[in-house]
Scaffold this motif. Structure first.
Motif, PDB file in Angstrom:
ATOM      1  N   ALA A   1       0.810  -1.218   0.000  1.00  0.00           N
ATOM      2  CA  ALA A   1       0.000   0.000   0.000  1.00  0.00           C
ATOM      3  C   ALA A   1       0.847   1.273   0.000  1.00  0.00           C
ATOM      4  N   PHE A   2       1.780   1.419   0.933  1.00  0.00           N
ATOM      5  CA  PHE A   2       2.615   2.615   1.034  1.00  0.00           C
ATOM      6  C   PHE A   2       3.995   2.217   1.536  1.00  0.00           C
ATOM      7  N   PHE A   3       4.988   3.078   1.250  1.00  0.00           N
ATOM      8  CA  PHE A   3       6.283   2.927   1.913  1.00  0.00           C
ATOM      9  C   PHE A   3       6.121   3.353   3.365  1.00  0.00           C
ATOM     10  N   SER A   4       5.494   4.519   3.558  1.00  0.00           N
ATOM     11  CA  SER A   4       5.230   5.042   4.904  1.00  0.00           C
ATOM     12  C   SER A   4       4.224   6.176   4.783  1.00  0.00           C
ATOM     13  N   ILE A   5       3.239   6.208   5.661  1.00  0.00           N
ATOM     14  CA  ILE A   5       2.260   7.298   5.600  1.00  0.00           C
ATOM     15  C   ILE A   5       2.852   8.611   6.104  1.00  0.00           C
ATOM     16  N   HIS A   6       4.069   8.554   6.665  1.00  0.00           N
ATOM     17  CA  HIS A   6       4.698   9.761   7.205  1.00  0.00           C
ATOM     18  C   HIS A   6       5.734  10.361   6.259  1.00  0.00           C
ATOM     19  N   GLU A   7       5.981   9.726   5.127  1.00  0.00           N
ATOM     20  CA  GLU A   7       6.982  10.209   4.184  1.00  0.00           C
ATOM     21  C   GLU A   7       6.308  10.951   3.038  1.00  0.00           C
ATOM     22  N   THR A   8       7.143  11.480   2.117  1.00  0.00           N
ATOM     23  CA  THR A   8       6.642  12.332   1.046  1.00  0.00           C
ATOM     24  C   THR A   8       7.210  11.925  -0.308  1.00  0.00           C
ATOM     25  N   PHE A   9       6.578  12.439  -1.362  1.00  0.00           N
ATOM     26  CA  PHE A   9       7.098  12.378  -2.724  1.00  0.00           C
ATOM     27  C   PHE A   9       7.663  13.755  -3.002  1.00  0.00           C
ATOM     28  N   ASP A  10       8.939  13.810  -3.376  1.00  0.00           N
ATOM     29  CA  ASP A  10       9.610  15.096  -3.579  1.00  0.00           C
ATOM     30  C   ASP A  10      10.328  15.128  -4.919  1.00  0.00           C
ATOM     31  N   VAL A  11      10.449  16.311  -5.478  1.00  0.00           N
ATOM     32  CA  VAL A  11      11.263  16.552  -6.660  1.00  0.00           C
ATOM     33  C   VAL A  11      12.270  17.634  -6.290  1.00  0.00           C
ATOM     34  N   GLY A  12      13.557  17.336  -6.498  1.00  0.00           N
ATOM     35  CA  GLY A  12      14.613  18.322  -6.270  1.00  0.00           C
ATOM     36  C   GLY A  12      15.192  18.353  -4.872  1.00  0.00           C
ATOM     37  N   VAL A  13      14.602  17.625  -3.921  1.00  0.00           N
ATOM     38  CA  VAL A  13      15.097  17.587  -2.546  1.00  0.00           C
ATOM     39  C   VAL A  13      14.419  16.417  -1.834  1.00  0.00           C
ATOM     40  N   ASP A  14      15.057  15.877  -0.809  1.00  0.00           N
ATOM     41  CA  ASP A  14      14.485  14.786  -0.021  1.00  0.00           C
ATOM     42  C   ASP A  14      14.095  15.368   1.337  1.00  0.00           C
ATOM     43  N   THR A  15      12.791  15.614   1.548  1.00  0.00           N
ATOM     44  CA  THR A  15      12.345  16.325   2.749  1.00  0.00           C
ATOM     45  C   THR A  15      12.077  15.436   3.954  1.00  0.00           C
ATOM     46  N   GLY A  16      12.008  14.134   3.760  1.00  0.00           N
ATOM     47  CA  GLY A  16      11.757  13.233   4.890  1.00  0.00           C
ATOM     48  C   GLY A  16      13.046  12.571   5.333  1.00  0.00           C
ATOM     49  N   SER A  17      12.923  11.370   5.914  1.00  0.00           N
ATOM     50  CA  SER A  17      14.137  10.605   6.169  1.00  0.00           C
ATOM     51  C   SER A  17      14.685  10.202   4.799  1.00  0.00           C
ATOM     52  N   TYR A  18      15.987  10.089   4.692  1.00  0.00           N
ATOM     53  CA  TYR A  18      16.613   9.921   3.386  1.00  0.00           C
ATOM     54  C   TYR A  18      16.373   8.544   2.781  1.00  0.00           C
ATOM     55  N   ALA A  19      15.893   8.529   1.531  1.00  0.00           N
ATOM     56  CA  ALA A  19      15.710   7.285   0.796  1.00  0.00           C
ATOM     57  C   ALA A  19      16.984   6.900   0.045  1.00  0.00           C
ATOM     58  N   GLY A  20      17.873   7.852  -0.190  1.00  0.00           N
ATOM     59  CA  GLY A  20      19.125   7.584  -0.902  1.00  0.00           C
ATOM     60  C   GLY A  20      20.309   7.564   0.040  1.00  0.00           C
ATOM     61  N   GLU A  21      21.451   7.193  -0.500  1.00  0.00           N
ATOM     62  CA  GLU A  21      22.716   7.236   0.244  1.00  0.00           C
ATOM     63  C   GLU A  21      23.480   8.453  -0.271  1.00  0.00           C
ATOM     64  N   TYR A  22      23.201   9.602   0.301  1.00  0.00           N
ATOM     65  CA  TYR A  22      23.754  10.858  -0.171  1.00  0.00           C
ATOM     66  C   TYR A  22      25.125  11.117   0.456  1.00  0.00           C
ATOM     67  N   PRO A  23      25.969  11.943  -0.193  1.00  0.00           N
ATOM     68  CA  PRO A  23      27.292  12.227   0.358  1.00  0.00           C
ATOM     69  C   PRO A  23      27.212  12.832   1.761  1.00  0.00           C
ATOM     70  N   GLN A  24      28.204  12.515   2.585  1.00  0.00           N
ATOM     71  CA  GLN A  24      28.208  13.012   3.963  1.00  0.00           C
ATOM     72  C   GLN A  24      28.285  14.529   4.035  1.00  0.00           C
ATOM     73  N   ASP A  25      28.892  15.155   3.037  1.00  0.00           N
ATOM     74  CA  ASP A  25      29.034  16.613   3.050  1.00  0.00           C
ATOM     75  C   ASP A  25      27.845  17.331   2.402  1.00  0.00           C
ATOM     76  N   ALA A  26      26.794  16.582   2.049  1.00  0.00           N
ATOM     77  CA  ALA A  26      25.634  17.172   1.361  1.00  0.00           C
ATOM     78  C   ALA A  26      24.823  18.050   2.302  1.00  0.00           C
ATOM     79  N   ALA A  27      24.227  19.074   1.727  1.00  0.00           N
ATOM     80  CA  ALA A  27      23.292  19.914   2.476  1.00  0.00           C
ATOM     81  C   ALA A  27      22.071  19.082   2.857  1.00  0.00           C
ATOM     82  N   ILE A  28      21.364  19.499   3.886  1.00  0.00           N
ATOM     83  CA  ILE A  28      20.166  18.784   4.340  1.00  0.00           C
ATOM     84  C   ILE A  28      19.182  18.632   3.186  1.00  0.00           C
TER      85      ILE A  28
END
Length: 159
Positions: free
Chosen positions: A115-142
């Motif tokens: 049904a869902f990944f999580s009812i508390h997460e979001t679909f975003d374009v251009g930024v990840d506003t919830g808990s991170y779905a990717g493995e982003y660089p440690q020096d990346a901006a929030i």
């Protein structure tokens, strides 16, 4: 957009196409994402500028498909296809990442969320506003934001 308001991509096949305009200095950041740390997916450009599609299926499996090279300056098309096995809820399927029409990688998922990944997460374009779905660089901006002007459009076709 709350996940419940996003395109209904579960229990079906789908295609996502993103058109990007990479500046001469290169680019990195999130293109599109849904879900978060427990389960979800993210299409992004890693710290080297390579396209990455990462799909985490809870503790069952994580798929990471990565382009071989950083994207050069200019226009590019990234495409992710999910071919659902069908036959009911939460079945598996094949994921494929294409970079400018060339397959960069593919793998199978043994299942999908019903049904869902999580009812508390979001679909975003251009930024990840919830808990991170990717493995982003440690020096990346929030949120690992993409630079202004990188993303021309993101289209999702439900099949």
């Amino acid at each position: 957009v709350p996940e419940v308001g996003a395109p209904k991509m579960l229990n079906r096949s789908w295609t996502m196409k993103a058109t990007l305009d990479v500046p001469a200095r290169g680019a990195r950041g999130v293109v599109a994402t849904i879900g978060g740390r427990a389960a979800g997916w993210s299409l992004y450009l890693d710290g080297q500028g390579r396209p990455v599609f990462r799909y985490k299926l809870f503790d069952l499996k994580t798929v990471e498909l990565t382009g071989a090279q950083p994207l050069a300056s200019g226009q590019h098309e990234l495409q992710v296809d999910f071919d659902y096995d069908g036959g009911g809820y939460a079945k598996g399927g094949r994921l494929r990442l294409q970079v400018d029409g060339t397959v960069a990688g593919e793998d199978r998922l043994p299942a999908t969320p019903p049904a869902f990944f999580s009812i508390h997460e979001t679909f975003d374009v251009g930024v990840d506003t919830g808990s991170y779905a990717g493995e982003y660089p440690q020096d990346a901006a929030i949120g690992y934001p993409a630079p202004d002007g990188l993303i021309e459009r993101v289209d999702i076709r439900l099949r």
